[in-house]
Design a protein around this motif. Structure first.
Motif, short mmCIF file in Angstrom:
data_model
loop_
_atom_site.label_atom_id
_atom_site.label_comp_id
_atom_site.label_asym_id
_atom_site.label_seq_id
_atom_site.Cartn_x
_atom_site.Cartn_y
_atom_site.Cartn_z
N UNK A 1 -10.15 46.41 0.87
CA UNK A 1 -8.90 46.77 0.21
C UNK A 1 -7.98 47.50 1.19
N UNK A 2 -6.66 47.19 1.09
CA UNK A 2 -5.67 47.82 1.96
C UNK A 2 -4.43 48.17 1.15
N UNK A 3 -3.73 49.20 1.61
CA UNK A 3 -2.48 49.59 0.97
C UNK A 3 -2.00 50.92 1.51
N UNK A 4 -0.71 51.18 1.37
CA UNK A 4 -0.12 52.45 1.77
C UNK A 4 0.36 53.16 0.52
N UNK A 5 -0.48 54.06 0.01
CA UNK A 5 -0.15 54.76 -1.23
C UNK A 5 -0.90 56.08 -1.26
N UNK A 6 -0.55 56.95 -2.18
CA UNK A 6 -1.20 58.25 -2.29
C UNK A 6 -2.70 58.05 -2.59
N UNK A 7 -3.54 58.93 -2.05
CA UNK A 7 -4.98 58.76 -2.18
C UNK A 7 -5.44 58.81 -3.64
N UNK A 8 -4.87 59.73 -4.42
CA UNK A 8 -5.24 59.81 -5.82
C UNK A 8 -4.89 58.54 -6.58
N UNK A 9 -3.72 57.99 -6.29
CA UNK A 9 -3.29 56.74 -6.90
C UNK A 9 -4.25 55.62 -6.51
#
Length: 416
Positions: A110-118
């Motif tokens: 899995x990959x993505x640039x988002x807040x860790x909690x999200x």
């Protein structure tokens, strides 16, 4: 490179990969799709089958990806968000259910640039929606492994960024040579004292001219600040004669994309002897590394070569003390691509067994740093920082191409 993704997934025994662009530019999404799509989820199985769920406002970019495409409304994302009570859980449910539909069962990257909690909520809900789903936690991760080498299109993009960086650095060097001395400072065409900020603005103008932007603030530092490697510099500082001016630029394609990386150190007027010696040692280290590059050579070995030279000349290195903040305090280089710092790493612990391979784009950037508060250093050596950096392509025929060819002169003779 990108064409290795399916092979690498099969080697890692992965069922597939999922990339989330969460309403912002995502290097990972750009890498897997070739498009700067900002709100989408990309699914790819190890067999090469791919599906993209996208915001319909970006449907034209999605059509250019060349895979199956659907939209968030077609999957009822808004209804899922309402039922789940949050955007993260709604997205997670959509991802889990889509993985199940596509037959992605087992470990998935899995990959993505988002807040860790999200991200945590997205993954937790995806696994609940599809219990056969597992999260790949292997290191180095799949995309990092693929991005170590670049294909022809990626190299062409990096080459364009490098050409723009060379133009920007040349513009600054020519501007410095046109300055007039005024006491300890400098003026240009009757202007007030020239500052570091004036240099930064020239760089930014040159970047725009070449369709480039800054991914992070370039380093334009002087004197003591140059003695701390990643000190960005004080734009209000007037330029001073006989002082190192360190310029480290790493522009990328405007709006996100492939980078360059280039550093030069300048001195306006004659350099004091301590600065001249430190710079000479740095240039010798640079040449020692460049002249020994070899296809298949251990990446870490070039760091050892530079440490050997510096230590023979009395400089501290991370090898003599891993906590040193003076002398040679960083690795020799790194890969450059969609991130300005990526694999391979020319340095690091003995566990780094990476070797130089065709398609790699790497930096060679030895430096020496002695901040003004370095009480262990002689007074004449304090407040000095120098670095030389070029960007190098490892060619398929085993040769090495310098993508940022520029002179290495330290001293710039000004007018007046």
């Amino acid at each position: 490179m990108r064409s290795d993704l399916d092979r690498l997934m099969q080697q890692r025994k992965l069922a597939g990969l999922v990339v989330l662009a969460d309403d912002r530019y995502s290097p990972a999404m750009y890498y897997v799709t070739g498009q700067k799509i900002t709100h989408a989820v990309y699914f790819r199985g190890a067999d090469g089958r791919a599906h993209l769920i996208v915001n319909p406002m970006e449907r034209d970019q999605a059509a250019r990806v060349g895979c199956e495409v659907s939209t968030f409304p077609q999957h009822g994302l808004n209804k899922l968000v309402e039922q789940e009570g949050s955007t993260a859980r709604g997205l997670g449910r959509l991802i889990g259910e889509t993985c199940a539909t596509l037959g992605l069962a087992g470990p998935v990257a899995f990959y993505g640039d988002t807040a860790l909690g999200h991200a945590w909520q997205v993954l937790e809900r995806a696994r609940a929606a599809h219990p056969g789903l597992a999260i790949d936690a292997g290191q180095p991760d799949l995309l990092a492994m693929a991005r170590v080498t670049k294909d022809d299109a990626e190299i062409a993009a990096i080459r364009r960024a490098a050409d723009g960086a060379v133009h920007a650095m040349s513009s600054v060097r020519d501007y410095l040579a046109a300055l007039r001395r005024d006491g300890d400072g400098f003026r240009h065409n009757g202007s007030g004292p020239v500052t570091l900020g004036d240099l930064r603005r020239r760089l930014q103008a040159a970047f725009l001219e070449h369709g480039l932007g800054e991914d992070g603030e370039s380093i334009v530092s002087q004197g003591r600040d140059a003695g701390v490697p990643h000190n960005r510099g004080d734009d209000q500082q007037p330029l001073r004669a006989g002082t190192p001016i360190l310029v480290d630029i790493f522009p990328s394609e405007a709006g996100g994309g492939y980078h360059s990386d280039l550093t030069r150190t300048f001195c306006l007027g004659p350099a004091p002897e301590p600065l001249r010696k430190i710079y000479g040692d740095c240039h010798d280290a640079f040449r020692a590394a460049m002249d020994t590059l070899k296809l298949g050579g251990p990446c870490r070995s070039y760091q050892e070569t530079v440490c050997d030279l510096y230590e023979r000349r009395g400089h501290a290195t991370l090898r003599t003390s891993e906590t040193t903040e003076e002398g040679y305090v960083h690795g020799l280089g790194h890969g450059v691509g969609l991130a300005v710092h990526e694999a391979p790493r020319l340095g690091g612990p003995p566990s780094n067994t990476q070797t130089l391979a065709p398609g790699m784009v790497i930096t060679i950037e030895p430096g020496l740093y002695i901040a003004r508060n370095a009480t262990a250093a002689p007074e004449a050596l304090r407040g000095i920082g120098v670095r030389i950096e070029d960007l190098v392509l490892v060619r398929a025929d085993g040769t090495f191409e310098n993508l940022t060819l520029l002179p290495y002169e330290l001293e710039i003779e000004t007018r007046g």
